[in-house]
Design an enzyme around this catalytic site. Structure first.
Site, PDB file in Angstrom:
ATOM      1  N   GLU A  22      -6.072  -2.172  -2.032  1.00 46.04           N
ATOM      2  CA  GLU A  22      -5.616  -1.262  -3.077  1.00 46.04           C
ATOM      3  C   GLU A  22      -4.917  -1.951  -4.230  1.00 46.04           C
ATOM      4  O   GLU A  22      -5.009  -1.475  -5.363  1.00 46.04           O
ATOM      5  CB  GLU A  22      -4.779  -0.105  -2.519  1.00 46.04           C
ATOM      6  CG  GLU A  22      -3.480  -0.482  -1.863  1.00 46.04           C
ATOM      7  CD  GLU A  22      -2.734   0.753  -1.347  1.00 46.04           C
ATOM      8  OE1 GLU A  22      -2.053   0.627  -0.342  1.00 46.04           O
ATOM      9  OE2 GLU A  22      -2.831   1.828  -1.955  1.00 46.04           O
ATOM     10  N   CYS A  41      -1.537  14.089 -10.925  1.00 39.70           N
ATOM     11  CA  CYS A  41      -0.797  14.397 -12.145  1.00 39.70           C
ATOM     12  C   CYS A  41       0.687  14.703 -11.919  1.00 39.70           C
ATOM     13  O   CYS A  41       1.092  15.063 -10.836  1.00 39.70           O
ATOM     14  CB  CYS A  41      -1.401  15.574 -12.889  1.00 39.70           C
ATOM     15  SG  CYS A  41      -3.159  15.464 -13.076  1.00 39.70           S
ATOM     16  N   TRP A  49      -4.071  11.856 -13.618  1.00 44.70           N
ATOM     17  CA  TRP A  49      -4.950  11.020 -12.787  1.00 44.70           C
ATOM     18  C   TRP A  49      -6.125  11.902 -12.419  1.00 44.70           C
ATOM     19  O   TRP A  49      -5.980  12.933 -11.805  1.00 44.70           O
ATOM     20  CB  TRP A  49      -4.221  10.589 -11.523  1.00 44.70           C
ATOM     21  CG  TRP A  49      -4.998   9.676 -10.644  1.00 44.70           C
ATOM     22  CD1 TRP A  49      -4.938   8.321 -10.629  1.00 44.70           C
ATOM     23  CD2 TRP A  49      -5.960  10.043  -9.645  1.00 44.70           C
ATOM     24  NE1 TRP A  49      -5.796   7.825  -9.687  1.00 44.70           N
ATOM     25  CE2 TRP A  49      -6.438   8.853  -9.066  1.00 44.70           C
ATOM     26  CE3 TRP A  49      -6.478  11.252  -9.192  1.00 44.70           C
ATOM     27  CZ2 TRP A  49      -7.390   8.825  -8.058  1.00 44.70           C
ATOM     28  CZ3 TRP A  49      -7.432  11.235  -8.185  1.00 44.70           C
ATOM     29  CH2 TRP A  49      -7.872  10.028  -7.624  1.00 44.70           C
ATOM     30  N   LYS A 105      -3.687  -2.515   2.222  1.00 46.69           N
ATOM     31  CA  LYS A 105      -2.745  -2.996   1.190  1.00 46.69           C
ATOM     32  C   LYS A 105      -3.463  -3.957   0.245  1.00 46.69           C
ATOM     33  O   LYS A 105      -3.334  -3.864  -0.972  1.00 46.69           O
ATOM     34  CB  LYS A 105      -1.559  -3.738   1.806  1.00 46.69           C
ATOM     35  CG  LYS A 105      -0.409  -3.006   2.386  1.00 46.69           C
ATOM     36  CD  LYS A 105       0.375  -2.128   1.487  1.00 46.69           C
ATOM     37  CE  LYS A 105      -0.272  -0.785   1.319  1.00 46.69           C
ATOM     38  NZ  LYS A 105       0.099   0.271   2.205  1.00 46.69           N
ATOM     39  N   ARG A 165       2.397   9.236 -10.192  1.00 47.64           N
ATOM     40  CA  ARG A 165       1.504  10.336  -9.825  1.00 47.64           C
ATOM     41  C   ARG A 165       0.163  10.266 -10.544  1.00 47.64           C
ATOM     42  O   ARG A 165      -0.757  11.006 -10.214  1.00 47.64           O
ATOM     43  CB  ARG A 165       2.159  11.678 -10.137  1.00 47.64           C
ATOM     44  CG  ARG A 165       3.451  11.900  -9.418  1.00 47.64           C
ATOM     45  CD  ARG A 165       4.032  13.229  -9.807  1.00 47.64           C
ATOM     46  NE  ARG A 165       3.233  14.309  -9.280  1.00 47.64           N
ATOM     47  CZ  ARG A 165       3.390  14.858  -8.096  1.00 47.64           C
ATOM     48  NH1 ARG A 165       4.338  14.409  -7.305  1.00 47.64           N
ATOM     49  NH2 ARG A 165       2.631  15.836  -7.683  1.00 47.64           N
ATOM     50  N   ASN A 202      -1.094  20.668 -13.140  1.00 42.24           N
ATOM     51  CA  ASN A 202      -1.373  19.744 -12.030  1.00 42.24           C
ATOM     52  C   ASN A 202      -2.066  20.547 -10.949  1.00 42.24           C
ATOM     53  O   ASN A 202      -1.514  21.537 -10.472  1.00 42.24           O
ATOM     54  CB  ASN A 202      -0.044  19.165 -11.504  1.00 42.24           C
ATOM     55  CG  ASN A 202      -0.228  18.436 -10.183  1.00 42.24           C
ATOM     56  OD1 ASN A 202      -1.318  17.965  -9.879  1.00 42.24           O
ATOM     57  ND2 ASN A 202       0.823  18.350  -9.412  1.00 42.24           N
ATOM     58  N   GLY A 203      -3.267  20.148 -10.586  1.00 42.92           N
ATOM     59  CA  GLY A 203      -3.995  20.862  -9.540  1.00 42.92           C
ATOM     60  C   GLY A 203      -5.461  20.966  -9.895  1.00 42.92           C
ATOM     61  O   GLY A 203      -5.963  20.214 -10.736  1.00 42.92           O
ATOM     62  N   HIS A 262     -19.962  -8.021  16.754  1.00 43.20           N
ATOM     63  CA  HIS A 262     -20.980  -6.989  16.960  1.00 43.20           C
ATOM     64  C   HIS A 262     -21.644  -6.581  15.647  1.00 43.20           C
ATOM     65  O   HIS A 262     -22.132  -5.461  15.516  1.00 43.20           O
ATOM     66  CB  HIS A 262     -20.373  -5.783  17.675  1.00 43.20           C
ATOM     67  CG  HIS A 262     -19.920  -6.102  19.067  1.00 43.20           C
ATOM     68  ND1 HIS A 262     -20.794  -6.375  20.090  1.00 43.20           N
ATOM     69  CD2 HIS A 262     -18.671  -6.261  19.596  1.00 43.20           C
ATOM     70  CE1 HIS A 262     -20.117  -6.652  21.196  1.00 43.20           C
ATOM     71  NE2 HIS A 262     -18.830  -6.608  20.918  1.00 43.20           N
ATOM     72  N   LYS A 265       0.050   8.049  -6.458  1.00 46.17           N
ATOM     73  CA  LYS A 265       0.924   8.022  -5.285  1.00 46.17           C
ATOM     74  C   LYS A 265       0.760   9.237  -4.382  1.00 46.17           C
ATOM     75  O   LYS A 265       0.802   9.130  -3.174  1.00 46.17           O
ATOM     76  CB  LYS A 265       2.375   7.932  -5.769  1.00 46.17           C
ATOM     77  CG  LYS A 265       3.405   7.800  -4.662  1.00 46.17           C
ATOM     78  CD  LYS A 265       3.414   6.411  -4.100  1.00 46.17           C
ATOM     79  CE  LYS A 265       4.394   6.254  -2.971  1.00 46.17           C
ATOM     80  NZ  LYS A 265       4.031   5.105  -2.126  1.00 46.17           N
ATOM     81  N   GLU A 273      -3.877  -1.747   8.261  1.00 45.40           N
ATOM     82  CA  GLU A 273      -2.912  -1.544   7.178  1.00 45.40           C
ATOM     83  C   GLU A 273      -2.897  -2.736   6.221  1.00 45.40           C
ATOM     84  O   GLU A 273      -2.854  -2.570   5.000  1.00 45.40           O
ATOM     85  CB  GLU A 273      -1.516  -1.282   7.783  1.00 45.40           C
ATOM     86  CG  GLU A 273      -0.385  -1.163   6.792  1.00 45.40           C
ATOM     87  CD  GLU A 273      -0.581  -0.076   5.755  1.00 45.40           C
ATOM     88  OE1 GLU A 273      -1.507   0.740   5.876  1.00 45.40           O
ATOM     89  OE2 GLU A 273       0.186  -0.075   4.780  1.00 45.40           O
TER      90      GLU A 273
HETATM   91  C1  F6R Z   1      -1.574   3.392   0.684  1.00 44.47           C
HETATM   92  C2  F6R Z   1      -1.052   4.742   0.565  1.00 44.47           C
HETATM   93  C3  F6R Z   1      -1.933   5.865   0.928  1.00 44.47           C
HETATM   94  C4  F6R Z   1      -1.115   7.011   1.539  1.00 44.47           C
HETATM   95  C5  F6R Z   1      -1.995   8.249   1.720  1.00 44.47           C
HETATM   96  C6  F6R Z   1      -1.218   9.369   2.394  1.00 44.47           C
HETATM   97  O1  F6R Z   1      -0.616   2.444   0.345  1.00 44.47           O
HETATM   98  O2  F6R Z   1       0.062   4.940   0.162  1.00 44.47           O
HETATM   99  O3  F6R Z   1      -2.957   5.485   1.786  1.00 44.47           O
HETATM  100  O4  F6R Z   1      -0.590   6.594   2.759  1.00 44.47           O
HETATM  101  O5  F6R Z   1      -2.461   8.687   0.481  1.00 44.47           O
HETATM  102  O6  F6R Z   1      -0.101   9.720   1.638  1.00 44.47           O
HETATM  103  P1  F6R Z   1       1.138  10.430   2.295  1.00 44.47           P
HETATM  104  O7  F6R Z   1       1.738   9.506   3.272  1.00 44.47           O
HETATM  105  O8  F6R Z   1       2.033  10.739   1.153  1.00 44.47           O
HETATM  106  O9  F6R Z   1       0.608  11.668   2.966  1.00 44.47           O
END
Ligand code: F6R
Length: 616
Positions: free
Chosen positions: A500, A18, A89, A497, A43, A115-116, A516, A611, A493
């Site tokens: 997501e 949020c 969120w 990507k 967020r 938020n929380g 395996h 995010k 990675e």
């Molecule tokens: C994927 C992504 C997440 C963050 C993870 C940690 O694209 O952004 O996997 O890497 O939520 O977030 P931070 O780096 O802000 O601790």
């Protein structure tokens, strides 16, 4: 009977990121709040709401969906110089108009955004609010109902707010309005991020300075368990006992253009394209007048003393940590363990005698990582946070901070922060090695410069990558990424990507591991994206590709110049072997981007994500 802090296992933990905003001044709050919410939409974006107090009273607007939907629902005729807003969120309680914030007390006098997560909300409900009818499934509503109850029992609003806060267990960033007194926003914070901004003739509240740069660049950080009385002419910070705390504001060094998309269709594409410039900025920032890489001496001494480095991070940041492990071990000769923060906190390994902890976090707010940091501090171990956000919780709470210099990352999928994390880790490893008298055998500044140039070339190759994305990923239901050594980490990675933002089931595997078990999933046409940038494993990796091709897979080999073969789909420029993750990830980022576009996905705001994951 459990205490109020007890969290029954059945309640679990709600993950609720949020974003909140507030404005009080002379202008109309509506547009300022809506614009602020748009900036905070990264967020959370499953529902949103606004509360405004005009001369006619309180107006609450809520909508399921995006801020654009809320904007349509807001009555343009209301003029209100005070208001609060929220973008949500949540996984606990469906995203709905009723569960979206602001929430109101039974009589409608108090209105709150949060938020929380309040862990003991069920217990508080039973103990204090058994006779109150609740409208929503949220924990937040308990807070606003408690304030009203305590005011009903004769407390002043501020006292009632403070008493309520003293009962809460969990995390919160709160903004509260009282319909009977339209000159104050009551604010409080514990474990969730919150800032107060100082404007001219107005003051603002925001989860992130980005939201209120439209009003001011002067912000005051808030600490946990502080209460703030925000009026249009002033801001008073108090602790929970009511003692006034003075704090000097800081200037948010953000360029408003950094947070605009400009001519780009999506933030993600803009942020991918920014990577060469970020590399150059990092080289510049971490270079001294003698042209040598430099890092705060205290950090290097602490690293040097360590007999083992523990890297703690989540998601993409943990993938950067895996690459960082190779740098620190190979250059500085210190053993490194990389741990996912959500596991480490509750399942701590046996630590070495002199551990040094590195927290990697783009946002600096990830609650899983923060809870580890709290434990690490209790154990008295030294800690460093590598983050993009100065003043973020993880930065404030660790002993040391290194900044990524990547500029705001708005797209939910992390791109430029990942490569910035890797570059900063390389610099940390090099400077530590030099301090230990170890010659790493190459000039890192020069090599990072070549990386930046190679990134430019890759960013100019979008058309080709779009074609590859269409061919391999436009219609598939799954995809495997394989690589060996550093390429394996980049595959993790690349798969994250793709998952997501395009919702394709994707997994990254070490090239030799597929046979395996997972090779059973390979069918006619299954796309396999193979990375081939490591000379020592190039031939074995290609053998792994042949194994899957023999079972019908459709291979897309991305190799590095010098190691390339005729069958490769894409060749990246040559850079130092250790630094290949910095550039091999770029085509993978672009592949995900175009795959998501071809599949009509919302690139910047993928479903179910947000995010900044600010609670566990
Ligand atoms: C994927 C992504 C997440 C963050 C993870 C940690 O694209 O952004 O996997 O890497 O939520 O977030 P931070 O780096 O802000 O601790």
């Amino acid at each position: 009977m459990p205490s109020e802090g007890f969290l029954p296992p059945s309640l679990g933990r709600k993950r609720n990121m949020c974003g909140i905003v507030g404005y009080i001044g002379n202008h109309d709050a509506k547009e300022i709040l809506l614009k602020g919410l748009e900036k905070l939409e990264y967020r959370g974006y499953d529902s949103a709401g606004l509360a405004l107090i005009s001369e006619a009273g309180v107006h609450v607007f809520k909508e399921k969906g995006r801020i654009a939907d809320l904007r349509k629902a807001v009555d343009g005729n209301v003029f209100a110089p005070i208001g609060i807003g929220h973008t949500r969120w949540a996984t606990h309680g469906v995203p709905s108009k009723v569960n979206s914030h602001p929430h109101q007390s039974a009589t409608g006098r108090f209105t709150l955004v949060h938020n929380g997560v309040i862990e003991n909300y069920e217990l508080l409900k039973r103990k204090y609010l058994a006779d109150v009818t609740f409208n929503s499934e949220t924990d937040t509503e308990v807070i606003v109902q408690l304030v009203e109850k305590f005011v009903g029992e004769g407390l002043e609003v501020l006292e009632a707010f403070r008493k309520t806060l003293s009962l809460l267990h969990g995390s919160y960033a709160l903004a509260l309005l009282d319909a009977e007194e339209n000159e104050t926003i009551y604010v409080a914070k514990n474990k969730s991020p919150l800032l107060v901004g100082l404007g001219s003739g107005c003051n603002v509240v925001a989860s992130d300075a980005l939201a209120m740069l439209q009003v001011t660049d002067q912000f005051v950080e808030l600490m946990d368990k502080e209460v703030v009385i925000v009026t249009k002419s002033g801001v008073i910070i108090q602790n929970l006992d009511g003692e006034v705390i003075s704090r000097v504001p800081y200037t948010a060094e953000l360029d408003a253009s950094d947070i605009e998309k400009g001519t780009y269709p999506h933030y993600m594409l803009k942020e991918i394209d920014e990577q060469p410039a970020v590399m150059r900025k990092i080289i510049q920032t971490y270079q001294n007048d003698q042209g040598k890489l430099t890092i705060d001496q205290d950090i290097i001494e602490a690293m040097k003393e360590a007999d083992r480095v523990y890297i703690i991070a989540a998601g993409t940041s943990s993938h950067a940590g895996l690459v960082g492990k190779q740098f620190i071990e190979k250059m500085a000769k210190i053993p490194v363990e990389v741990h996912i923060s959500s596991e480490f906190g509750y399942n701590m390994p046996l630590l070495s005698e002199r551990p040094f902890f590195i927290f990697i976090s783009q946002s600096g707010e990830t609650a899983d990582s923060r809870s580890v940091l709290v434990k690490v501090k209790e154990m008295g171990c030294p800690s460093l946070t590598i983050t993009n956000v100065p003043g973020s919780t993880l930065s404030r709470e660790a002993d040391y901070t290194l900044l990524l210099q990547a500029g705001p990352e708005i797209a939910v999928a992390s791109t430029k922060a990942y490569t910035a994390q890797i570059a900063v880790l390389a610099i940390l490893a090099e400077v530590t090695a030099r301090r230990k008298g170890i010659d790493i055998g190459f000039d890192l500044i020069h090599e990072l410069g070549l990386v930046a140039n190679a990134m430019d070339v890759l960013c100019d190759s979008k058309e080709l990558i779009e074609v590859i994305a269409r061919e391999f990923l436009a219609v598939t239901r799954n995809c495997f990424f394989i690589g060996r050594g550093l390429d394996y980490y980049v595959c993790l990675e690349g798969a994250l990507k793709l998952k997501e933002i395009s919702y394709i089931q994707a997994e990254g595997f070490a090239g030799g591991e597929l046979k395996h078990g997972t090779i059973a999933l390979i069918e006619e046409g299954t796309p396999i994206i193979a990375l081939a940038t490591q000379e020592n494993v190039n031939l074995s990796l290609r053998g792994n590709v042949k194994e899957v091709v023999a079972r019908g897979a459709n291979p897309c080999i991305i190799s590095m110049k010098g190691l390339n073969m005729d069958e490769d789909s894409f060749v990246i420029p040559e850079v130092h072997e250790l630094l290949t993750p910095l550039i091999s990830v770029v085509p993978l980022q672009l592949l995900s981007y175009y795959a998501a576009l071809h599949r009509n996905c919302d690139v910047d705001k993928p479903r179910n994500l947000a995010k900044s994951v600010t609670v566990e």
